[in-house]
Design a protein around this motif. Structure first.
Motif, short mmCIF file in Angstrom:
data_model
loop_
_atom_site.label_atom_id
_atom_site.label_comp_id
_atom_site.label_asym_id
_atom_site.label_seq_id
_atom_site.Cartn_x
_atom_site.Cartn_y
_atom_site.Cartn_z
N SER A 75 0.81 -1.22 0.00
CA SER A 75 0.00 0.00 0.00
C SER A 75 0.84 1.27 0.00
O SER A 75 0.31 2.38 -0.08
CB SER A 75 -0.92 0.02 1.23
N GLY A 76 2.17 1.12 0.08
CA GLY A 76 3.06 2.27 0.00
C GLY A 76 3.30 2.98 1.30
O GLY A 76 3.94 4.05 1.31
N THR A 77 2.86 2.44 2.44
CA THR A 77 3.08 3.11 3.72
C THR A 77 4.47 2.82 4.30
O THR A 77 4.89 3.50 5.24
CB THR A 77 2.01 2.71 4.75
N THR A 78 5.16 1.84 3.77
CA THR A 78 6.56 1.59 4.14
C THR A 78 7.29 1.05 2.91
O THR A 78 6.66 0.49 2.00
CB THR A 78 6.66 0.59 5.31
N LEU A 79 8.60 1.24 2.86
CA LEU A 79 9.39 0.84 1.71
C LEU A 79 10.11 -0.47 2.00
O LEU A 79 10.53 -0.72 3.13
CB LEU A 79 10.43 1.92 1.37
N LEU A 91 -5.32 1.99 -6.16
CA LEU A 91 -5.23 1.13 -4.99
C LEU A 91 -6.17 1.62 -3.89
O LEU A 91 -6.23 2.81 -3.58
CB LEU A 91 -3.80 1.12 -4.47
N GLY A 92 -6.90 0.69 -3.29
CA GLY A 92 -7.69 0.97 -2.10
C GLY A 92 -7.29 -0.01 -1.02
O GLY A 92 -7.03 -1.18 -1.30
N SER A 93 -7.17 0.46 0.23
CA SER A 93 -6.71 -0.44 1.28
C SER A 93 -7.47 -0.22 2.57
O SER A 93 -7.94 0.89 2.86
CB SER A 93 -5.21 -0.26 1.52
N LEU A 94 -7.58 -1.29 3.32
CA LEU A 94 -8.19 -1.24 4.65
C LEU A 94 -7.28 -2.09 5.53
O LEU A 94 -7.46 -3.30 5.66
CB LEU A 94 -9.61 -1.81 4.61
N LEU A 95 -6.26 -1.41 6.12
CA LEU A 95 -5.22 -2.14 6.83
C LEU A 95 -5.46 -2.24 8.33
O LEU A 95 -5.22 -3.28 8.92
CB LEU A 95 -3.85 -1.48 6.58
N GLU A 96 -5.91 -1.19 8.94
CA GLU A 96 -6.11 -1.21 10.38
C GLU A 96 -7.49 -0.65 10.68
O GLU A 96 -7.91 0.35 10.11
CB GLU A 96 -5.04 -0.37 11.10
N LEU A 97 -8.17 -1.31 11.58
CA LEU A 97 -9.54 -0.94 11.91
C LEU A 97 -9.61 0.50 12.40
O LEU A 97 -8.99 0.85 13.41
CB LEU A 97 -10.08 -1.87 12.99
N GLY A 98 -10.31 1.34 11.67
CA GLY A 98 -10.50 2.72 12.11
C GLY A 98 -9.35 3.64 11.79
O GLY A 98 -9.38 4.82 12.17
N ALA A 99 -8.31 3.15 11.11
CA ALA A 99 -7.18 4.01 10.76
C ALA A 99 -7.66 5.12 9.83
O ALA A 99 -8.37 4.88 8.87
CB ALA A 99 -6.09 3.18 10.08
N GLY A 100 -7.27 6.35 10.14
CA GLY A 100 -7.68 7.49 9.34
C GLY A 100 -8.98 8.13 9.80
O GLY A 100 -9.39 9.15 9.23
#
Length: 401
Positions: A75-79, A91-100
């Motif tokens: 998702s591009g949040t870390t390299l 790209l659409g992502s849902l990585l952590e519950l409630g993040a954002g």
């Protein structure tokens, strides 16, 4: 579309520096790295895969296996530290519950805020808001602060928000881990619909059921390394067998999946044949008899042992179980085998067999083979259900008085 690749990953690796205390980080910075105070921890190493457009790839592994790190790289949040990857499409992502989400904003305000971050015009969100509200089914809570939401309510809002952008690729991390069964089914139905529209899915879950039913392929991560990849049923079988072997002390920390301690009694291969045949058979007609062959090795030759067998349908519904102790059979000596003869009075379906080695009291499982053998039953009749019950219809005058 089948030949087009949505995600490519080659030899991905991610290493983190671990410092014993904050001062050590400053020492390294001041000395420009001449004084080393950190250790390196590889969270991911040597991971490679392709995700064709319109398909779904499942990722399984225990906690700390590197699954979330992989998705954060995608998702591009870390390299990545090593290797490379390519994501082709929105790209659409849902990585952590409630993040954002902002806890003091209402659910509605958070939907508009996240849409703005994704570059979606406010007019489009207004046009689709009733659709999102209907999907999330939060009612009046949409106008209340998110900090008042339960974890299940937050998941509903997060899942609805993730679908705002109509992504070409959707990355999901344990989105079905919370919430009630009704909404989980609703999410699965939506995932199927967006896949039918051509969206590719990268899906991390501890739920073997969802991996098997959503994904076309799967990879198994263990301690940051890719253990295997391929058919989701095969991969999840290997993963479950390994975790169960670990819990009983039969799998090494290095990742051996089928090497039980030879000083202990253990099960050998489990296979299924037609009654009277010795060659392996995978497909039967309803009404035939099947033989389940279970072998046993006991290097010490001491003690009496029993075998348990469970047959499940492919959706994990248990069909029946049986134990040798209930039928006056036991295993003794250094090597032995048993055959369980089963009438397959089933309707059509795919099934799998699990075997368990028990001590004489049947209180302790010494070894097990989960989903060790699979078979298919063909049936052309009109009856529904799982089994063909041997029922009798009686006219009123024929009923006993």
């Amino acid at each position: 579309m089948a030949n087009e690749i949505a995600i490519t990953a080659r030899d991905l690796g991610k290493v983190f520096r671990v410092y014993p205390d904050p001062r050590s980080r400053i020492v390294e910075w001041v000395t420009r790295g001449k004084v080393k105070r950190h250790t390196e921890k590889w969270a991911l190493r040597g991971v490679s895969f392709d995700v064709p457009k319109g398909s779904a790839l499942g990722v399984v592994g225990s906690n700390g296996a590197g699954k979330s790190t992989l998705l954060k790289i995608m998702s591009g949040t870390t390299l990545p530290t090593t290797g490379h990857f390519e994501v082709r499409g929105r790209l659409g992502s849902l990585l952590e519950l409630g993040a954002g989400f902002h806890g003091d904003f209402s659910g509605k305000d958070n939907i508009f805020m996240n849409a703005a971050i994704m570059g979606i015009p406010k007019r489009e969100v207004k046009e689709r808001f009733s659709e999102l509200a209907e999907f999330a089914e939060l009612g009046d809570y949409l106008m209340m602060p998110v900090r008042t939401y339960s974890s299940g309510m937050t998941m509903r809002l997060a899942f609805a928000t993730a679908l705002l952008a109509h992504p070409d690729i959707l990355i999901l991390d344990e989105v079905l881990a919370v919430g009630d069964a009704y909404f989980q089914k609703k999410c699965m139905d939506r995932i199927r619909k967006i896949r039918e529209s051509g969206t590719s899915v990268l899906f991390v879950s501890h739920s073997i059921y969802h991996i098997r039913h959503i994904c076309d392929a799967a990879i198994w991560l263990h301690q940051g390394q890719q253990m295997d990849s391929g058919d989701p049923t095969k991969i999840t079988d290997e993963y479950v067998n390994f975790t169960m072997a670990q819990s009983s002390g039969q799998a090494s920390q290095a990742g051996a999946t089928e090497t039980p301690d030879l000083a202990l009694p253990h099960l050998g291969p489990i296979k299924i044949t037609r009654a009277g045949e010795t060659t392996e058979t995978l497909e039967f007609r309803s009404g035939e008899f099947a033989d389940i062959h279970v072998s046993y090795v006991n290097p010490s030759g001491r003690g009496r042992h029993h075998v348990g067998v469970i047959v499940n349908r492919n959706d994990d519904l248990m069909i029946f179980s049986t134990r040798s102790s209930d039928h006056g059979c036991a295993l003794q000596g250094k090597e032995a085998s048993l055959v369980v003869r089963v009438p397959l009075s089933f309707t059509a379906g795919e099934f799998y067999i699990s075997g368990y080695l028990l001590d004489e009291s049947c209180d302790h499982i010494l070894d097990q083979r989960l989903a060790w053998s699979r078979f298919k039953v063909n049936y052309t009749g009109m009856e529904k259900g799982v089994i063909l019950a041997d029922v009798k219809w009686l006219a009123p005058e024929a009923q006993p008085r």
